[in-house]
Write an enzyme that holds these catalytic residues in place. Structure first.
Site, PDB file in Angstrom:
ATOM      1  N   GLU A   1      -3.665   3.196   4.981  1.00 14.61           N
ATOM      2  CA  GLU A   1      -3.294   4.217   3.929  1.00 14.61           C
ATOM      3  C   GLU A   1      -4.426   5.345   4.209  1.00 14.61           C
ATOM      4  OE1 GLU A   1      -0.653   1.523   2.936  1.00 14.61           O
ATOM      5  OE2 GLU A   1      -0.754   3.611   2.770  1.00 14.61           O
TER       6      GLU A   1
ATOM      7  N   CYS B   1       5.490   0.067   8.028  1.00 18.09           N
ATOM      8  CA  CYS B   1       5.080   1.308   7.337  1.00 18.09           C
ATOM      9  C   CYS B   1       6.290   1.689   6.634  1.00 18.09           C
ATOM     10  CB  CYS B   1       4.695   2.384   8.348  1.00 18.09           C
ATOM     11  SG  CYS B   1       4.230   3.877   7.435  1.00 18.09           S
ATOM     12  N   LEU B   2       6.331   2.017   5.117  1.00 17.97           N
ATOM     13  CA  LEU B   2       7.232   2.260   4.498  1.00 17.97           C
ATOM     14  C   LEU B   2       8.044   3.808   4.885  1.00 17.97           C
ATOM     15  CD1 LEU B   2       6.070   1.240   0.847  1.00 17.97           C
ATOM     16  CD2 LEU B   2       7.509  -0.041   2.358  1.00 17.97           C
TER      17      LEU B   2
ATOM     18  N   GLY C   1       0.892  -1.167  -0.038  1.00 16.83           N
ATOM     19  CA  GLY C   1      -0.132   0.006   0.056  1.00 16.83           C
ATOM     20  C   GLY C   1       0.690   1.270  -0.131  1.00 16.83           C
TER      21      GLY C   1
HETATM   22  O1  K2U Z   1       1.637   2.667   4.159  1.00 20.20           O
HETATM   23  C1  K2U Z   1       2.747   2.040   4.002  1.00 20.20           C
HETATM   24  O2  K2U Z   1       3.611   2.247   4.534  1.00 20.20           O
HETATM   25  C2  K2U Z   1       2.440   0.777   3.254  1.00 20.20           C
HETATM   26  C3  K2U Z   1       2.509  -0.517   4.232  1.00 20.20           C
HETATM   27  C4  K2U Z   1       1.052  -1.070   4.284  1.00 20.20           C
HETATM   28  C5  K2U Z   1       0.628  -1.703   5.243  1.00 20.20           C
HETATM   29  C6  K2U Z   1       1.093  -1.616   6.442  1.00 20.20           C
HETATM   30  C7  K2U Z   1       0.587  -2.536   7.403  1.00 20.20           C
HETATM   31  C8  K2U Z   1      -0.218  -3.635   7.417  1.00 20.20           C
HETATM   32  C9  K2U Z   1      -0.351  -3.987   5.850  1.00 20.20           C
HETATM   33  C10 K2U Z   1      -0.008  -3.015   4.856  1.00 20.20           C
HETATM   34  C11 K2U Z   1       3.546  -1.391   3.587  1.00 20.20           C
HETATM   35  O3  K2U Z   1       3.314  -1.891   2.647  1.00 20.20           O
HETATM   36  S1  K2U Z   1       4.577  -1.909   4.948  1.00 20.20           S
HETATM   37  C12 K2U Z   1       5.472  -3.194   4.202  1.00 20.20           C
HETATM   38  C13 K2U Z   1       4.641  -4.364   4.037  1.00 20.20           C
HETATM   39  C14 K2U Z   1       4.964  -5.331   3.152  1.00 20.20           C
HETATM   40  C15 K2U Z   1       4.463  -6.546   2.901  1.00 20.20           C
HETATM   41  C16 K2U Z   1       3.221  -6.831   3.736  1.00 20.20           C
HETATM   42  C17 K2U Z   1       2.776  -5.999   4.782  1.00 20.20           C
HETATM   43  C18 K2U Z   1       3.672  -4.887   4.861  1.00 20.20           C
HETATM   44 ZN    ZN Z   2       2.297   3.480   6.153  1.00 22.66          ZN
END
Ligand code: K2U
Ligand code: ZN
Length: 166
Positions: free
Chosen positions: A134, A91-92, A46
């Protein structure tokens, strides 16, 4: 398409409340495509426009195994359904930190696509969790905000140390 730079906590721009998108020129679809490319490259499932320093209400999500089921949700609003469940989130914008957060297991989403057409969908499990994560970004909220002040303090110290050592 372009890879975009992802802001990292505690950058204050991550705390900006994004503005609704009211016009849908081709640039909106280009932004969505660049965000998807950036998300896949991270890798992530996301990404919110806030994270790439664009303060408009647009998120991209793809929780599929093969990165072939993208959702682009503009001006998303959520109806939380059912119980909250614990989920370990990352979180990225908060690299290297993973903590458990409670979120609604089922949601209904109303949004617009890149042409402005209304979308409604239901989501459960990881897709629901990710969309809620998100949408928080669009309101300047990070998943660490749900943690205790002690945990947040420890995380901030760790991120500061990591930045000094980088
Ligand atoms: O917003 C973001 O930084 C994207 C997150 C989204 C996410 C956070 C928590 C739970 C699910 C999704 C990133 O994708 S965090 C990295 C990641 C990669 C694969 C699976 C889960 C999280
Ligand atoms: Zn995030």
């Amino acid at each position: 398409m372009s890879l975009l730079r992802i802001l990292h906590h505690p950058d204050p721009r991550l705390r900006t409340k994004a503005k609704a998108i009211t016009e849908f020129p081709p640039e909106v679809a280009t932004l969505a495509a660049d965000m998807l490319e950036t998300m896949y490259a991270a890798p992530g499932i996301g990404l919110a426009a806030t994270q790439v320093d664009v303060h408009q209400r647009l998120i991209v999500v793809d929780v599929s195994e093969n990165n072939d089921e993208p959702y682009v949700l503009i001006n998303p609003t959520l109806k939380l359904i059912g119980e909250n469940i614990p989920w370990e989130e990352g979180c990225l914008s908060v690299p290297g930190i993973y903590e458990t957060v409670q979120r609604s297991e089922h949601i209904e989403v109303s949004a617009q696509d890149v042409t402005g057409k209304e979308i409604t969908m239901q989501a459960s499990g990881i897709l629901a969790i990710c969309i809620q994560h998100e949408c928080d970004h669009l309101d300047g909220k990070l998943f660490v905000d749900y943690l205790s002040s002690l945990k947040r303090s420890r995380i901030n110290k760790k991120l500061k140390k990591n930045k000094e050592e980088a």
